[in-house]
Design an enzyme around this catalytic site. Structure first.
Site, PDB file in Angstrom:
ATOM      1  CG  ASN A 138      -0.406  -0.178   2.526  1.00  0.00           C
ATOM      2  OD1 ASN A 138       0.576  -0.868   2.684  1.00  0.00           O
ATOM      3  ND2 ASN A 138      -1.003   0.453   3.520  1.00  0.00           N
TER       4      ASN A 138
ATOM      5  CD  GLU B  81      -1.287   4.765   4.530  1.00  0.00           C
ATOM      6  OE1 GLU B  81      -0.786   5.607   5.299  1.00  0.00           O
ATOM      7  OE2 GLU B  81      -1.961   3.789   4.923  1.00  0.00           O
TER       8      GLU B  81
ATOM      9  CB  CYS C  13      -5.475  -1.271  -1.568  1.00  0.00           C
ATOM     10  SG  CYS C  13      -6.817  -0.489  -0.692  1.00  0.00           S
TER      11      CYS C  13
ATOM     12  CD  GLU D 200      -5.543  -5.789  -0.994  1.00  0.00           C
ATOM     13  OE1 GLU D 200      -4.960  -4.686  -0.905  1.00  0.00           O
ATOM     14  OE2 GLU D 200      -6.313  -6.221  -0.123  1.00  0.00           O
TER      15      GLU D 200
ATOM     16  CB  CYS E 298     -11.226  -1.927   0.346  1.00  0.00           C
ATOM     17  SG  CYS E 298     -10.546  -1.395  -1.228  1.00  0.00           S
TER      18      CYS E 298
ATOM     19  CB  CYS F 175      -9.238  -4.343  -3.726  1.00  0.00           C
ATOM     20  SG  CYS F 175      -7.965  -3.124  -3.355  1.00  0.00           S
TER      21      CYS F 175
HETATM   22  N1  THU Z   1      -5.200  -1.390   2.749  1.00  0.00           N
HETATM   23  C1  THU Z   1      -4.700  -2.209   1.791  1.00  0.00           C
HETATM   24  O1  THU Z   1      -3.666  -1.925   1.177  1.00  0.00           O
HETATM   25  N2  THU Z   1      -5.360  -3.371   1.529  1.00  0.00           N
HETATM   26  C2  THU Z   1      -6.415  -3.837   2.247  1.00  0.00           C
HETATM   27  O2  THU Z   1      -6.890  -4.931   1.980  1.00  0.00           O
HETATM   28  C3  THU Z   1      -6.964  -3.037   3.343  1.00  0.00           C
HETATM   29  C4  THU Z   1      -6.432  -1.652   3.459  1.00  0.00           C
HETATM   30  C5  THU Z   1      -4.447  -0.171   3.076  1.00  0.00           C
HETATM   31  C6  THU Z   1      -5.074   1.121   2.673  1.00  0.00           C
HETATM   32  C7  THU Z   1      -4.413   2.079   3.659  1.00  0.00           C
HETATM   33  O3  THU Z   1      -3.137   2.439   3.175  1.00  0.00           O
HETATM   34  C8  THU Z   1      -4.228   1.241   4.897  1.00  0.00           C
HETATM   35  O4  THU Z   1      -4.273  -0.110   4.479  1.00  0.00           O
HETATM   36  C9  THU Z   1      -5.254   1.487   5.982  1.00  0.00           C
HETATM   37  O5  THU Z   1      -6.537   1.337   5.523  1.00  0.00           O
END
Ligand code: THU
Length: 160
Positions: A62, A64, A73, A75, A112, A115
């Site tokens: 991920n 940010e 994310c 994925e 999420c 995704c």
């Molecule tokens: N996140 C993911 O990368 N994948 C998931 O399946 C759940 C959430 C990330 C998004 C954000 O950077 C952090 O986790 C918190 O939500």
């Protein structure tokens, strides 16, 4: 009025050792990938590993951003890169794992909605299952088809 039950069946591996080696390897790659997350805002590091039809593994984490919605994310980082590199190739399997510091998040993190939507479209395109592994500390859940992660989606089999 009648009721219609929509159910999903998942394989549950009780330990890493119970999984086929190919899947253990994919979870290891996802765990390594989580370490490259850029997650200063959530502190939640997620790694994803995608097994392509040719055996290649592509990973993502991920990413940010201070403008929160601009982040992505793990994925989708992995899947979009995989499909950008190999537009015609099917994705066989995706593994995801989340770390909170050095600790594996358990019960496992689940993708999420956005995704899931992305997995679904590629699964439909490739006309072959895109299977998803959710790795926890000990237990790993295997969802055979990403359609199972998004019931009642547009055009889905559950609608009629
Ligand atoms: N996140 C993911 O990368 N994948 C998931 O399946 C759940 C959430 C990330 C998004 C954000 O950077 C952090 O986790 C918190 O939500």
């Amino acid at each position: 009025m009648k009721k219609r039950d929509i159910s999903v069946s998942v394989d549950v591996y009780e330990s890493r050792g119970e999984m086929p080696v190919e899947l253990q390897n994919l979870v290891s790659e996802a765990t390594e990938a989580a370490k490259s997350a850029y997650a200063p805002y959530s502190g939640f590091s997620v790694g994803a590993a995608v097994l392509m039809e040719n055996g290649e593994i592509i990973t993502g984490s991920n990413q940010e951003n201070a403008a929160y919605p601009s982040g992505l994310c793990a994925e989708r980082v992995a899947v979009f890169y995989a499909k950008a590199k190999y537009p015609e190739m099917a994705i066989k399997q995706l593994a995801v794992i989340a770390l909170n510091g050095d600790e594996i998040v358990d019960p496992p993190a689940a993708p999420c909605g956005a995704c899931r939507q992305v997995f679904n479209e590629y699964e439909e395109m490739q006309e072959a299952p895109l299977s998803v592994l959710l790795a926890g500390k000990d237990e790993t859940l295997k969802i055979e088809s990403s359609a199972d992660l998004l019931p009642l989606s547009f055009g889905s089999r559950e609608l009629g």
